[in-house]
Every structure is written in C-alpha cells, then in structure tokens.
Design an enzyme around this catalytic site. Sequence first.
Site, PDB file in Angstrom:
ATOM      1  N   HIS A 189       0.616 -12.915  -6.800  1.00  0.00           N
ATOM      2  CA  HIS A 189       0.766 -12.581  -5.387  1.00  0.00           C
ATOM      3  C   HIS A 189       2.240 -12.434  -5.013  1.00  0.00           C
ATOM      4  CE1 HIS A 189      -0.153 -12.106  -1.251  1.00  0.00           C
ATOM      5  NE2 HIS A 189      -1.301 -12.751  -1.242  1.00  0.00           N
ATOM      6  N   ASP A 422      -9.552   7.777  -4.792  1.00  0.00           N
ATOM      7  CA  ASP A 422     -10.287   8.744  -5.606  1.00  0.00           C
ATOM      8  C   ASP A 422      -9.394   9.169  -6.765  1.00  0.00           C
ATOM      9  OD1 ASP A 422     -11.720  10.777  -6.751  1.00  0.00           O
ATOM     10  OD2 ASP A 422     -12.111  11.853  -4.879  1.00  0.00           O
TER      11      ASP A 422
END
Length: 484
Positions: A189, A422
């Site tokens: 993180h 995509d």
Amino acid sequence: MYLTLYKKVEGCIVAPNMALTDSFLTVLEKCRISPPPNTVGERSLPLTFLDLTWLPLHPIHQLFFFEFPHPKSHFIDSVIPNLKHSLSITLQHFFPFAGNLIAFPGQNPRKPEIRHVEGDSVALTFAECSLDFNDLKGNHPRECNKFYPLVPLLEAASKASDFVKMPIFCVQVTVFPNSGFTIGITNKHALCDASSKHCFLRAWASIAKHGTDELLLASGSLPFYDRVIEYPKNLDEIFFNRHVIQTLDENHEPPPLVISPTDKVRATFILTRARINLLKKRILVQLPSLEFVSTFVLACAFTWTCVTRSRFRVEGNKGGHENEVERFGCVIDWRSRLDPPVPQTYFGNCIGPCFATISSTILTGNNGFVTAVELVGKAIRETLNNKHGVLKDAETWLERFMMHVPTVTVAGTPKINIYDLDFGWGKPKKYETISIDYGRSISVNVSSESPEDLEFSLSLPAKQMDLFSTIYGQELEKIISKEI
C-alpha cells in the site's frame, strides 16, 4: 482500508496452499517485465508520511475476471505476448511499479524511498486453473481459499551493500481454458493509493487494447511525481521512528495471505439504484434535518449494521456486547481538499482516515441503521470541513487504525469505476478484493451491471455469512416496504 499488521499467524490457511494449488493450478511461465531499455534509468521517489502510514500494514491483493471463451493455445498465442508488451510500455510511464522499496537499516537509518534502476522489473506469472470460472466469478458465497492461488505473493527482501531492497508489485494471469482468465495483482500500500493504481491499470488496459501509448500521452493523465504536498515535516520522523523503522531490514518478509477461521466464504451483494432511492426517502423521513445523504454513506451504514447484527447472533451472549463500541472506518482522497490542492494525477498515497463510533447496543437496536447513517455522514462531513485542516491529528492516524475495538472498514470506492478496464477482450465480469480476508473490511464499488448500482463484497465465516444474507434481505424489505 486494511488494519492488519505484518505478523506470522499460526493455525491459519496460508496462500498459496501448496496441496490445494498443485491439484488445480499449473504454472505455465514465470518471467520478469522491465520498461523498454533506456526509457527510465535511475529514478527515486521519496515517501511522504502519507505513504509511510501504510508500511506496517499488509499488501493489497486484487483479482479481475475476464471472459475468454477460447482454448489455452489461443491464450498463449495472443494474450500472453500482448500483456507482456503492454505492461513493459506502461512501466515506462509508471516506473515505481517496476522499482523497489529501498530501506536503510543500521546505526543511522534514514527514511525509505522507492527506487528504479536500469534492469529493474516486475515479476509476472502465467498459470492455468481447472476450477469452475463461472462459479468463482459469481456473487453467491464461495470458499475463500479457492481464490488465494490466483493472486501472487511479493518476493522476499534482499540485502545490498548499504540498503535492503523490497519488491512492491507483482502480477499473475491465470487462464481457465474455454471460459476466461483472471489478472491478479499484489502491491504494498505504501506504493500508492487506489486512485494512482487505477490510473496505472487504465493505462495498461489502453495500451494492451490499442497497441500503443498514444492515447495515454494525449489524455493528460500521466502520473505527477513531484512531492508537492505541504505538511509538517516532523510527521515523516514520527511515522518512521514510531512505526516503520523496526519492520524494514533484510529479514523483512511480506505476510502470508491468511484466513482465520478456515471456513470463511466471500459473497457479493448488489444495492440497486431503485432500492438506494427508497432507502434515502426512508432516512430523510426519519431524519428531516438532513438535507442530503450520499449513496456511499447509506450503503456503508446499512452494511455495517447488518454485519454487526450477524456477528452478534453468531457470538450469542459470549461477547458482553452491551459494553462494547463499534467503529466504522473509511479513507478520504485529499488531492482536491489540501491547501493548496495537488493534481488529480499526483502519484502515491494522498488519503486520510475517517472514523465513526457507536455503542453496540444502539447499532444493533431498532434504530441502528438510521443512527449509523447519521453518524457516518457526520464523521465524513466533520473530517472534510475541519477548520484546522485535513491533516489535524495526523500523528495519531496509525494508533487509531490499530485500536482494539470491533471495526468495519471500507476497501475501494465507488468514485472509481473499477469495471472500466478493457484490455481488448472486454471489461471485467467480476472484481474481488482478496485482501479483505485479512480483517473486517468490506469492498465497495460500482456494480459491474450498472454504474448507478453499488456492489459490496464481504468475507465472513460461513455461518455468519448465512446470517448476514438473511438479515440483509429482511432489513432491506422491512425498510423499503414501509409507507413513506
């Protein structure tokens, strides 16, 4: 937001579970992907206290499901070369993902940094899985340990002459022949928050789909690396000396992805726009002083209430709940709220915590949901409108993360459309935050079916999940069926 510190856990399932993995997962290829030669060179990125905050905490594991109804041979011939090439081009612009966390232990330790040198790379694994792809990407309860071999684990630290090098990002792509494939990513993180990581993923997807970085370069969304956030510099020293220094040496190992107890399952629930609007109407009738209640606050308060009630039913009278407090926690993106604000493409962590607290008795009572909406909304408003600035009391953030009280926290945000990716084979059919298994986090995102709907995923012991599902359905119908 995740609250589990690095530690070794006994008596838990550790991922990857080798006996389980060997039975349904086959590694096809392990490789390393670097930016194109001579495009990055040697660069370093200093860590601010906003990054240091996350160093003692466990990595983030995420998993995307893409439909791909083709044989393995087509995957090997088309998907693998494309993802390798496009990842390399993407790393040219997002060099920290290919870099390492550099720590300087010893007599005179200094603040760590992210460093990239020529030849640095990302570990990329391609594998094949024989499990049921359609079952895994469903919303119904599924065994948590089936997902663990699909996400990669970070490599161990290595010692150099005067510093320790720690990998911070890795990828695994797993094909389910004639069904689909998954992209699993793991990162510390401290590398960046959700906003920066989504920019990276969108860039990678765009390059994979179009074969070039021209759209990325024209979009104005390249990462902004300058450390321009203004804050008291003693915060760096506070976080480094108090929380970080003891965890960064050559013996540093990323924690295993664990689950305890071993009967945990994960499930996803959809809150449609129609039901969200009905819930809002009900709340505004009961709390007429509220001018506005956000969808995020509403969904989180409802889920928090149901999770707590399900836990109480499982525990019965063992918990002494009448004397307990319950907490809800989320993080807020500060980019536009700092003074002065920083660019939306600022790379790194630029988030801070927000907590709401309530007694167990009230939260599980008849008006628990209404009170939770009021308190969560108030906590977020007060955090955003703090006249002393958003960094007030920042030195206490990690202590507040680690308070030993029952806490439900949020991973993800509906402000980022995690399904808007995509790579050239269509958008994801399902997304899972695997690392919510570490604690009591819920994953909140826009729905894969409609950006107007919300979906939230939970990881709970199987008995509690059954109770949660029942309570969720009953409470939802009870609230929205009342006359308004």
